[in-house]
Write a protein that holds these residues in place. Structure first.
Motif, short mmCIF file in Angstrom:
data_model
loop_
_atom_site.label_atom_id
_atom_site.label_comp_id
_atom_site.label_asym_id
_atom_site.label_seq_id
_atom_site.Cartn_x
_atom_site.Cartn_y
_atom_site.Cartn_z
N SER A 1 7.81 70.11 30.47
CA SER A 1 6.73 71.02 30.87
C SER A 1 7.20 72.47 30.87
N LEU A 2 8.43 72.69 31.33
CA LEU A 2 8.98 74.05 31.34
C LEU A 2 9.21 74.54 29.91
N ASN A 3 9.63 73.65 29.02
CA ASN A 3 9.77 74.02 27.62
C ASN A 3 8.44 74.49 27.04
N VAL A 4 7.39 73.72 27.28
CA VAL A 4 6.07 74.08 26.74
C VAL A 4 5.60 75.41 27.33
N ALA A 5 5.81 75.61 28.63
CA ALA A 5 5.40 76.86 29.27
C ALA A 5 6.10 78.06 28.65
N ARG A 6 7.42 77.95 28.48
CA ARG A 6 8.19 79.07 27.92
C ARG A 6 7.81 79.35 26.48
N LEU A 7 7.65 78.30 25.69
CA LEU A 7 7.26 78.50 24.30
C LEU A 7 5.84 79.06 24.20
N SER A 8 4.95 78.59 25.06
CA SER A 8 3.57 79.11 25.07
C SER A 8 3.57 80.60 25.35
N ARG A 9 4.36 81.01 26.32
CA ARG A 9 4.44 82.44 26.66
C ARG A 9 4.97 83.26 25.48
N SER A 10 6.02 82.78 24.83
CA SER A 10 6.60 83.51 23.70
C SER A 10 5.63 83.59 22.53
N LEU A 11 5.00 82.48 22.20
CA LEU A 11 4.06 82.46 21.09
C LEU A 11 2.83 83.30 21.38
N ALA A 12 2.40 83.30 22.64
CA ALA A 12 1.26 84.14 23.02
C ALA A 12 1.59 85.61 22.81
N GLY A 13 2.83 85.99 23.11
CA GLY A 13 3.25 87.37 22.87
C GLY A 13 3.19 87.73 21.40
N LEU A 14 3.66 86.82 20.54
CA LEU A 14 3.62 87.06 19.10
C LEU A 14 2.18 87.13 18.58
N ALA A 15 1.30 86.33 19.21
CA ALA A 15 -0.10 86.27 18.76
C ALA A 15 -1.00 87.24 19.50
N LYS A 16 -0.38 88.08 20.37
CA LYS A 16 -1.13 89.08 21.14
C LYS A 16 -2.19 88.44 22.03
N GLN A 17 -1.81 87.34 22.69
CA GLN A 17 -2.66 86.66 23.66
C GLN A 17 -2.08 86.85 25.06
N ASN A 18 -2.83 86.44 26.07
CA ASN A 18 -2.41 86.60 27.47
C ASN A 18 -1.20 85.70 27.74
N GLN A 19 -0.04 86.31 27.96
CA GLN A 19 1.19 85.53 28.12
C GLN A 19 1.23 84.80 29.47
N ALA A 20 0.71 85.42 30.53
CA ALA A 20 0.71 84.77 31.84
C ALA A 20 -0.17 83.53 31.82
N ALA A 21 -1.35 83.64 31.22
CA ALA A 21 -2.24 82.48 31.13
C ALA A 21 -1.64 81.40 30.23
N LEU B 1 -1.17 76.82 22.72
CA LEU B 1 -0.71 75.63 23.44
C LEU B 1 -0.43 74.48 22.48
N HIS B 2 -1.29 74.33 21.48
CA HIS B 2 -1.09 73.27 20.49
C HIS B 2 0.27 73.40 19.81
N LEU B 3 0.62 74.61 19.39
CA LEU B 3 1.89 74.83 18.72
C LEU B 3 3.08 74.56 19.65
N ALA B 4 2.96 75.02 20.90
CA ALA B 4 4.06 74.81 21.86
C ALA B 4 4.23 73.33 22.18
N VAL B 5 3.12 72.62 22.36
CA VAL B 5 3.18 71.19 22.65
C VAL B 5 3.74 70.44 21.44
N TRP B 6 3.24 70.77 20.26
CA TRP B 6 3.72 70.10 19.04
C TRP B 6 5.23 70.28 18.89
N ARG B 7 5.70 71.52 19.06
CA ARG B 7 7.13 71.79 18.87
C ARG B 7 7.97 71.08 19.93
N SER B 8 7.50 71.07 21.17
CA SER B 8 8.26 70.45 22.25
C SER B 8 8.29 68.93 22.12
#
Length: 274
Positions: free
Chosen positions: A109-129, A218-225
């Motif tokens: 779960s922590l892996n998915v959260a961290r990857l989601s935050r990083s990918l959101a930054g690259l995609a210019k989405q809300n990183q906290a959410a 989230l899909h990308l982070a879950v898939w990768r994790s």
């Protein structure tokens, strides 16, 4: 069991025992460190869910929904957090969940959260959410394992709990997956709509009538994790890469894979929590 029946249940999910103990210790100090408190809560999917549920409840009547732990703490104050942590300690003196390695679940779960935050930054989405959605995205699996233990245990023989094909296997058997369970509770608890949509459509982001970019993240982070949990080899990673989802976010394969080295949670991260 139908999805509506499952959502009507009131299963008590376990928080991470050491996180609760450390959190209560920090809250008992004369001057608690808010940064440490935020970091502790952000490692625990269940405690994060409880905090956001309270912050988004009708008693506050907020025009804008709360989507992160830091926002929730600013609204609720430390007294409310202490009450939640105490309740988690009392009700959740550690409760095992049949068939689920909770150490692996928390690390994943922590892996998915961290990857989601990083990918959101690259995609210019809300990183906290994105971090919040990633951290709590699989809590529906815990609910299902408590309420449907026989079905989930039987499924484990062919599809691991954290495997890539878990959601599709659950949908085939039950008509819904952990994604819809988590989204159902999040909707009931009035979480921000982007987070609800991301949880519900995390395994199929384009099934929604209105595409929610956070669901793609989230899909990308879950898939990768989950690919990592399945130990997919490089060639299979390339073959199964969700190009369409990445393209919609203006991300390429190298950008997604490039987040790996610094983002994976180590066993040491989990050991600190337990």
């Amino acid at each position: 069991m139908k999805l509506e029946e499952l959502l009507a249940s009131s299963e008590h999910l376990p928080s991470i025992p050491k996180v609760i103990a450390l959190l209560l210790n920090e809250l008992s100090r004369d001057e608690p460190d808010l940064r440490k408190i935020t970091q502790m809560i952000n490692t625990d999917p269940v405690l994060t869910t409880r905090l956001l549920r309270l912050a988004n409840s009708a008693q506050f009547q907020l025009a804008n929904k709360i989507s992160s732990v830091s926002e929730a703490l600013a609204l609720l104050g430390l007294r409310q957090v202490h009450s939640l942590a105490t309740a988690a300690a009392v009700a959740g003196a550690f409760k095992g969940i049949q068939g689920m390695d909770m150490n692996a679940f928390w690390r994943y779960s922590l892996n998915v959260a961290r990857l989601s935050r990083s990918l959101a930054g690259l995609a210019k989405q809300n990183q906290a959410a994105a971090f919040t959605a990633g951290l709590i995205h699989a809590t529906g699996e815990l609910v299902m394992r408590l309420a449907l233990s026989a079905e989930m245990t039987a499924m484990d023989a062919t599809v691991p709990p954290l495997g890539l094909k878990r959601a599709s296997a659950e949908r085939k058997l039950l008509g819904y997956s952990f994604a819809q369970v988590g989204a159902g509770f999040s909707r009931e608890w009035q979480f921000p709509q982007p987070i609800v949509d991301a949880l519900e459509h995390q395994d199929a982001p384009f099934d929604n009538d209105v595409y929610e970019p956070l669901a793609g993240v989230l899909h990308l982070a879950v898939w990768r994790s989950r690919a990592r949990e399945d130990r997919l080899e490089e060639q299979r990673l390339i073959y199964y890469f969700p190009d369409r989802v990445a393209l919609a976010l203006k991300l390429d394969r190298d950008m997604v894979f490039g987040e790996d080295p610094l983002e994976w949670s180590s066993q040491a991260d989990v050991d600190v929590m337990l």
